[in-house]
Design a protein around this motif. Structure first.
Motif, PDB file in Angstrom:
ATOM      1  N   ALA C 213       1.020  -1.580   0.463  1.00  0.00           N
ATOM      2  CA  ALA C 213      -0.511   0.444  -0.200  1.00  0.00           C
ATOM      3  C   ALA C 213       1.104   1.193   0.086  1.00  0.00           C
ATOM      4  O   ALA C 213       0.825   2.307  -0.701  1.00  0.00           O
ATOM      5  CB  ALA C 213      -0.928  -0.150   1.316  1.00  0.00           C
ATOM      6  N   ASP C 214       1.782   1.622   1.028  1.00  0.00           N
ATOM      7  CA  ASP C 214       2.704   2.689   0.749  1.00  0.00           C
ATOM      8  C   ASP C 214       3.913   2.541   0.105  1.00  0.00           C
ATOM      9  O   ASP C 214       3.699   3.741  -0.998  1.00  0.00           O
ATOM     10  CB  ASP C 214       3.722   2.352   1.828  1.00  0.00           C
ATOM     11  N   ALA C 215       4.106   1.583  -0.725  1.00  0.00           N
ATOM     12  CA  ALA C 215       4.708   2.209  -1.700  1.00  0.00           C
ATOM     13  C   ALA C 215       3.729   1.740  -3.460  1.00  0.00           C
ATOM     14  O   ALA C 215       3.991   2.941  -4.491  1.00  0.00           O
ATOM     15  CB  ALA C 215       4.937   0.475  -2.566  1.00  0.00           C
ATOM     16  N   LEU C 216       2.586   2.229  -3.113  1.00  0.00           N
ATOM     17  CA  LEU C 216       1.449   2.139  -4.724  1.00  0.00           C
ATOM     18  C   LEU C 216       0.717   3.079  -4.601  1.00  0.00           C
ATOM     19  O   LEU C 216       0.129   4.796  -5.602  1.00  0.00           O
ATOM     20  CB  LEU C 216       0.383   1.039  -4.378  1.00  0.00           C
ATOM     21  N   GLU C 217       0.731   3.818  -3.575  1.00  0.00           N
ATOM     22  CA  GLU C 217       0.624   5.525  -2.995  1.00  0.00           C
ATOM     23  C   GLU C 217       1.362   6.416  -2.928  1.00  0.00           C
ATOM     24  O   GLU C 217       1.283   7.149  -3.531  1.00  0.00           O
ATOM     25  CB  GLU C 217      -0.075   5.499  -0.851  1.00  0.00           C
ATOM     26  N   ALA C 218       3.032   5.860  -3.014  1.00  0.00           N
ATOM     27  CA  ALA C 218       3.778   6.668  -3.209  1.00  0.00           C
ATOM     28  C   ALA C 218       4.319   7.195  -4.669  1.00  0.00           C
ATOM     29  O   ALA C 218       4.150   8.455  -5.124  1.00  0.00           O
ATOM     30  CB  ALA C 218       5.539   6.322  -2.380  1.00  0.00           C
TER      31      ALA C 218
END
Lengths: 75, 472, 348
Positions: C213-218
């Motif tokens: 999730a963090d990576a896709l949001e970033a």
């Protein structure tokens, strides 16, 4: 250690990388691979080399789906 | 000394993955790992790792890029062969592996698969057939066996409900441009050795420019088959091979010259410029002495398709462009272009052309009766209407416009070429509007008419129409 | 002389060649097929690639493959075909691949017809496929612009690593006008820091998958920032007689041509009317329209579709300050100049 031991083929298993699928045991012509009763940290029962009799044929290496779990040395 | 160990084409650590960075993300006993190993070992031995581009599909092997120390593309579901085509065509020296599962290759990507094979793309396709959808959780695949229970065939696959397992290797092998097609399996040691050989042959074919190679690999999926790895291997060998027999289906690579290596040339701006220049060369240019650029012409040219009416409009526009005006030409566009009549709008202005349509033309040229009826009323008062009175039988009705009728088609036939009726009309337009010196038109037509053999007859036709209209 | 009369669709390929593109993947569809015809003639002649793909879907995915190597490439289609390309465009946007796509808009929905419309505005400018992304959208209104904006589209695509689209209509595609052929120019972008080229140094990864999730949001925030930069720097438009205008027509493509003629007519009759023509439909010239909303009295969005699409962006830009009206034709029907003058009188 005798000369014979130095020149004998062997296989080795990185117990942490083994997922216990037993494909290696199935293809080993000399039946020198066994499964451990212990669990590794990924909670699989890894296999191990029984200690002698390996031909160094590499069949277990190809039968193993993990890239780095099995190494076979044929001096 | 012989050592069998993790091939160097694998990353040391699979660091893109969470968890243990030394193991794959595959389930115990999954065949993907074996196949990855065979590929990695081949890349090592054949010194291909650095120039290989690995295309990962959607499915369990979506994470191919975790493992291989090669270039990577992650493709959308089923499109790996299309992506591979895009890579290989613009980079023929690279080694392109399209690695796909059964749902990807044989269901959603069937078209891409067949057509990449049919174009003889110089790529290596590795088709991992495990008779089930893995990553999405065990649904029916196109290769699921009859009777096989999956999440979407809870009572087993039935022919009358779900159709039969699709045998892609057999289908692909029917295509003349699929040069190497073999089915192998991740079974016993001997089977795996055969798979190893097939993968290497598929890669060697690509190096040699021998075209499309398709290697289908039957591969166990113990998790979604609901079996232990040991039982899964047994099922694969006993059941799957009944429907998907292993073996060589086709090899036409022997003695082949390697013509499937398709060259791709680097962009050279100078070459492109030279090419564009000859492409848009307008040919012979007439002297502009005594020529003034026309302005404010909204023209409609209409007639039957085949009379050369659109070409007439185009010639008229080209003349104005050569005289220094802005021009636009647009054919009737829409359903009627399929019918019998054709028309085009030409706008000519010195500064700027707003609307390219000629809603209220001040020049109307018609070569048939329906066109006259369609457009006469739209003309601006004071405009010029020229018509081919060989064909248009009922003369125009408007009294507030100038009308010139001439038997262009009859005159053209007399000249020996019925196709120059349009140029006769062109001559008439030039004369009636007193638009350009006739020498300018004659010289310009020498550049405009591409078929040199037709220039003389066209010039003859031009003068004929010009003189006829000038006399009136 | 490097000026030649040519169809807008042909001019696209001239612009593409000058921009250094020699890779074309496409599927036949009226009224965009001439673009493929021209590519089939000219690209291989210069050592490039033309592949008639098995489908629109395959064509955009072939583009994905070539674009991932940082090599200029393109595809072209018309509305139903563009719909089919949306998944691939989403992947191209997600993986940040520069490529150029042409949509010669025809009548819809469904099979519609082959006549010109402007009903693809939503599907082109609003992203169209799944996920949050934008396509740089250029709207030519002449054959010359079909050439020049294609060239520009390649530069913008490369500069921002994102797909750029030309949204044309059947009239602009089929119309012949004089086109000044641009000089070919070396491609001023390198891309070796991300493109995969089958060399030891370019073993990169082209992907749009970010499992965490963090990576896709970033990743999405990075894309959003890029779209913000494009919005700030790449708005293009043309004004005609807007300075003292009480009514401003907003129109693009062929309608802007008709409207400019109508404005000439209306001005002769003393009507204070003007035209704002967005050249970039995304990013949309919202600021400019907001400025004009301070001085003008009313906006009129003229479009070739039934319910108004661009008008929504005009209304967002005007933000309630002045009335915004929409009038449309569709199915291949077009505005008449006198009709536009009458509409101006009605809404003034």
């Amino acid at each position: 250690m005798s000369d014979e031991n130095l020149t004998a083929p062997y296989m080795e298993v990185d117990a942490e990388l083994c997922k216990g699928c037993l494909m290696c045991i199935g293809v080993c012509p000399k039946k020198v691979i066994e499964q451990s009763k212990k669990l590794n940290s990924a909670s699989y029962h890894p296999v191990y080399y029984a200690g002698q009799g390996c031909l160094g044929c590499g069949m277990c290496f190809y039968a193993c789906p993990e890239p780095g779990a099995i190494r076979v040395v044929k001096p | 000394m012989k050592i069998y160990e993790k091939p160097a084409a694998f990353y040391d650590e699979f660091s893109r993955k969470g968890g243990n960075v030394k193991t794959t993300h595959y389930c115990p006993g999954c065949g993907h790992g074996n196949i990855h190993k065979l590929i990695a070992e081949a890349l090592d031995d054949m010194h291909l790792t650095e120039k290989t581009i690995f295309v990962s599909p959607v499915g369990c092997s979506v994470f191919g890029y975790y493992y291989f120390n090669t270039g990577h593309f992650q493709a959308s579901h089923g499109r790996a062969p299309a992506v591979a085509t895009g890579i290989k065509r613009a980079n023929p020296g690279s080694i392109v592996i399209s690695y796909q599962g059964d749902g990807d290759l044989a269901a959603i990507g069937t078209a891409e698969t067949l057509h990449a094979a049919n174009r003889g793309e110089n790529i290596t396709v590795i088709f991992v057939n495990n008779a089930i959808y893995g990553m999405t959780g065990g649904q029916m695949a196109p290769t699921t066996l009859l009777g096989q229970v999956t999440k979407t065939t809870p009572l087993g696959r039935q022919e009358d409900l779900h159709g039969n397992p699709v045998r892609m290797a057999e289908i692909i092998a029917t295509l003349p441009t699929a040069h190497y097609v073999e089915r192998v399996m991740i079974g016993d040691a001997k089977d795996i050795a055969q798979a190893r050989k097939a993968i290497r042959k598929g890669l060697q074919n690509q190096i040699d420019g021998k075209g499309y190679s398709f290697i289908e690999i039957l591969s166990p999926c113990p998790t979604n088959w609901g079996m232990t790895p040991v039982d899964a291997k047994k099922w694969l060998k006993e059941k799957m091979t009944q429907i998907f027999p292993v073996g060589l289906l086709k090899d036409t690579t022997e003695g082949q010259e390697g013509k499937w290596y398709r060259q791709f040339a680097d962009f050279v701006p100078e070459k492109t410029d030279a090419y564009l220049e000859q492409l848009v060369d307008v040919g012979h240019l007439a002297s502009l002495d005594g020529v003034s650029a026309p302005d404010g012409l909204q023209c409609k040219f209409a007639g039957f398709g085949g009379q050369g009416i659109l070409t007439l409009g185009l010639m008229f526009a080209q003349l104005a462009m050569r005289a220094g005006s802005k021009v636009s030409w647009i054919p009737s566009y829409g359903p009627e272009m399929r019918g019998g009549t054709a028309n085009c709008s030409v706008n000519i202005a010195q500064k700027r052309i707003g609307s390219p349509l000629a809603e209220t033309p001040n020049l109307l040229v018609v070569m048939n009766q329906p066109s006259l009826e369609a457009f006469e009323a739209s003309m601006q008062p004071g405009g010029l209407l020229i018509y081919d009175s060989s064909i248009v039988e009922k003369a125009p009705q408007r009294k507030d416009i100038r009308v010139v009728g001439l038997k262009a088609s009859d005159m053209a036939t007399e000249l020996g070429n019925s196709k120059v009726a349009n140029v006769i009309l062109l001559g008439a337009i030039i004369a009636a509007l007193d638009l350009y010196p006739i020498e300018f038109v004659k010289e310009s037509l020498k550049g405009i008419i591409k078929k040199k053999a037709l220039i003389d007859i066209n010039l003859e036709a031009l003068i004929k129409g010009y003189e006829m209209a000038a006399r009136r | 002389m490097t000026t030649q009369l040519m169809k807008g669709n042909d001019a696209v390929i001239i612009g593409a060649l000058a921009a250094g593109c020699r890779v074309y993947f496409g599927y036949p569809i009226t009224p965009a097929s001439e673009i493929a015809h021209a590519a089939a003639r000219h690209f291989p002649a210069l050592g490039g690639v033309f592949v008639q793909a098995e489908s629109e879907v395959a064509a955009i995915n072939m583009v994905y493959g070539t674009a991932g190597m940082g090599v200029r490439c393109m595809t072209a289609s018309s509305s139903p075909g563009f719909s089919l390309k949306q998944e691939g465009l989403s992947y191209c946007a997600g993986a940040e691949l520069p490529c150029v796509v042409i949509d010669v808009n025809r009548g819809g929905p469904g099979l519609g017809n082959i006549a010109p419309e402007q009903s693809d505005y939503f599907q082109v400018t609003k992203g169209g496929g799944h996920g949050s992304y934008r396509l740089i959208t250029l709207a030519p209104n002449s054959a010359q612009e079909m050439c020049d904006l294609t060239f520009l589209a390649f530069d913008l695509a490369d500069q921002y690593r994102t797909p750029a689209c030309l949204l044309a209509d059947g009239v602009i595609g089929q119309m012949m006008e004089a086109v000044d052929v641009p000089k070919a120019r070396p491609v001023p972008f390198d891309h070796s820091d991300w493109a995969v080229r089958g060399t030891p140094e370019t073993r990169h990864l082209i992907t749009s998958i970010y499992l965490e999730a963090d990576a896709l949001e970033a990743h999405n925030l990075k894309l959003a920032q890029k779209y913000q930069r494009i919005t700030e720097n790449e708005v293009r438009f043309e004004e005609y007689c807007t300075e003292d205008a009480d009514l401003i027509v907003v129109a693009y493509g062929v309608v802007s041509r008709l409207a400019s003629s109508a404005i000439d007519l209306a001005r002769q009759q003393g009507l204070k009317v003007g035209l704002l023509r967005p050249i970039t439909l995304w990013p949309f010239p919202s600021q400019k329209i907001a400025q004009l909303a301070e001085t003008t009295k009313v906006f009129l969005s003229l479009e070739l579709n039934s319910m108004g699409q661009m008008v929504e962006d005009v209304r967002l830009a005007v933000n309630g300050k002045k009335p915004v009206y929409f009038v449309g034709h569709c199915g291949g029907k077009n505005f008449g100049c006198q009709e536009i003058v009458d509409l101006m009188k009605k809404y003034l």
